[in-house]
Design an enzyme around this catalytic site. Structure first.
Site, PDB file in Angstrom:
ATOM      1  N   ASN A  86       4.016  72.901  25.204  1.00 18.85           N
ATOM      2  CA  ASN A  86       2.741  72.894  25.162  1.00 18.85           C
ATOM      3  C   ASN A  86       1.964  73.248  26.036  1.00 18.85           C
ATOM      4  O   ASN A  86       0.760  74.344  25.990  1.00 18.85           O
ATOM      5  CB  ASN A  86       2.118  72.650  23.913  1.00 18.85           C
ATOM      6  N   ASP A 144       4.010  76.030  12.205  1.00 19.01           N
ATOM      7  CA  ASP A 144       3.931  77.118  12.941  1.00 19.01           C
ATOM      8  C   ASP A 144       3.142  78.426  12.638  1.00 19.01           C
ATOM      9  O   ASP A 144       2.998  78.584  11.207  1.00 19.01           O
ATOM     10  CB  ASP A 144       5.069  77.599  13.538  1.00 19.01           C
TER      11      ASP A 144
HETATM   12  C1  FPP Z   1       1.783  76.240  16.029  1.00 21.36           C
HETATM   13  O1  FPP Z   1       1.087  77.187  16.382  1.00 21.36           O
HETATM   14  C2  FPP Z   1       0.963  75.089  16.035  1.00 21.36           C
HETATM   15  C3  FPP Z   1       0.990  74.461  16.996  1.00 21.36           C
HETATM   16  C4  FPP Z   1       1.301  74.023  18.520  1.00 21.36           C
HETATM   17  C5  FPP Z   1       0.140  72.720  16.359  1.00 21.36           C
HETATM   18  C6  FPP Z   1       0.293  72.407  15.714  1.00 21.36           C
HETATM   19  C7  FPP Z   1      -1.454  71.556  15.608  1.00 21.36           C
HETATM   20  C8  FPP Z   1      -2.068  71.798  14.183  1.00 21.36           C
HETATM   21  C9  FPP Z   1      -1.328  71.669  13.101  1.00 21.36           C
HETATM   22  C10 FPP Z   1      -2.912  71.097  14.180  1.00 21.36           C
HETATM   23  C11 FPP Z   1      -3.623  69.596  15.448  1.00 21.36           C
HETATM   24  C12 FPP Z   1      -2.742  67.936  14.345  1.00 21.36           C
HETATM   25  C13 FPP Z   1      -3.214  67.284  14.782  1.00 21.36           C
HETATM   26  C14 FPP Z   1      -1.686  66.506  14.531  1.00 21.36           C
HETATM   27  C15 FPP Z   1      -4.590  67.060  14.627  1.00 21.36           C
HETATM   28  P1  FPP Z   1       0.969  78.626  17.036  1.00 21.36           P
HETATM   29  O2  FPP Z   1      -0.715  77.806  17.895  1.00 21.36           O
HETATM   30  O3  FPP Z   1       1.836  78.777  18.211  1.00 21.36           O
HETATM   31  O4  FPP Z   1       0.889  79.764  16.146  1.00 21.36           O
HETATM   32  P2  FPP Z   1       1.041  81.186  16.943  1.00 21.36           P
HETATM   33  O5  FPP Z   1       3.686  81.144  16.963  1.00 21.36           O
HETATM   34  O6  FPP Z   1       0.746  82.287  15.834  1.00 21.36           O
HETATM   35  O7  FPP Z   1       0.474  81.652  18.038  1.00 21.36           O
END
Ligand code: FPP
Length: 248
Positions: free
Chosen positions: A71, A23
């Site tokens: 998501n 996250d």
């Molecule tokens: C949370 O950060 C992260 C995600 C929703 C996706 C995680 C994905 C990756 C690390 C990359 C893709 C994965 C693969 C397997 C290639 P957020 O966007 O919720 O961050 P925030 O809470 O700061 O907005």
């Protein structure tokens, strides 16, 4: 006990299974005046480094939450970036994972996965199916409640067909109908970015997991941060509901 790059966590058995809620990509990017997509791209680099670190630490199973069934409510452009990052990851990095004897598995709902992604998921699993080293489980389009509901439907169907009796229904039976059936429950669940929630991730499997919440945002979760989280796990006393002190 501290982790040392030379000696690793040599004094105790490492957790067999670590699951990570990655996250904070968006906040990492926004803090730098970058687009959220840049944060996700950096997040993939961090994921690759976490896979290497987990191997170094002797972790047999690593599960990462890459896209939750919730998501889908994000802007279309961000969803398509996350999908394309997964595609690039599988196309570019699968060969290396395979070379490193990593078995890749994907858990999550496949029905509404875009047509160009599904074959890649199938290919990643098929190519690495016989690998015996580290296990990488990618939770993609995953939601724990849906997983439990699907298991319930499968059990109810078997009951209706007379394949099992009411007395056969117990927690082991339920576990064996989840997508994680042959994967041990996570010993440690790490969530980055300071949020302290499970967000519909491995709800059933987390029954006895230790939770470590770290403030650092996912793109900054380097090997040192990872080792500190594992170190925190070693300091916990695991009792599994009993009184006796069971250390990890
Ligand atoms: C949370 O950060 C992260 C995600 C929703 C996706 C995680 C994905 C990756 C690390 C990359 C893709 C994965 C693969 C397997 C290639 P957020 O966007 O919720 O961050 P925030 O809470 O700061 O907005």
């Amino acid at each position: 006990m501290e982790y040392s790059a030379e000696r690793g966590f040599e004094e105790r058995q490492p957790p067999k299974h670590i699951a990570i809620i990655m996250d904070g990509n968006g906040r990492w990017a926004e803090a730098r005046g970058l687009s959220r997509n840049k944060g996700h791209r950096k997040g993939v680099e961090t994921l690759k480094s976490a896979i290497r670190s987990a191997r170094k630490f002797g972790i047999e199973y690593l599960t990462v939450f890459s896209f939750s069934s919730e998501n889908w409510s994000r802007p279309k452009s961000e969803i398509s970036e996350l999908f394309s990052l997964l595609k690039i990851f599988i196309r570019k990095d699968l060969a290396e994972l395979h070379q490193n004897n990593v078995r890749v598995r994907i858990i999550g709902e496949r029905n509404n996965v875009p047509g160009d992604i599904l074959p890649l998921l199938v290919e990643a699993e098929a190519l690495t199916a016989a690998n015996t080293g580290q296990n990488l489980i990618i939770a993609f389009n995953y939601g724990s409640r849906d997983e439990i509901a699907n298991a319930t439907k499968a059990i109810a169907t078997k009951f209706a067909n007379g394949e099992l009796q009411l007395e056969d229904i117990n927690s082991d039976l339920i576990s064996s109908h989840l997508e994680t059936a042959d994967i041990p429950d996570p010993d440690l669940i790490i969530r980055t970015s300071g949020e302290k929630r499970l967000s519909n991730f491995l709800l059933w499997q987390a029954a006895y997991a230790e939770f470590v919440f770290v403030d650092c945002l996912w793109p900054d979760f380097d090997e040192l941060q990872f080792s500190l989280a594992v170190d925190e796990y070693y300091r916990r006393t695991r009792k599994f509901g009993g009184l006796s002190r069971v250390t990890a």
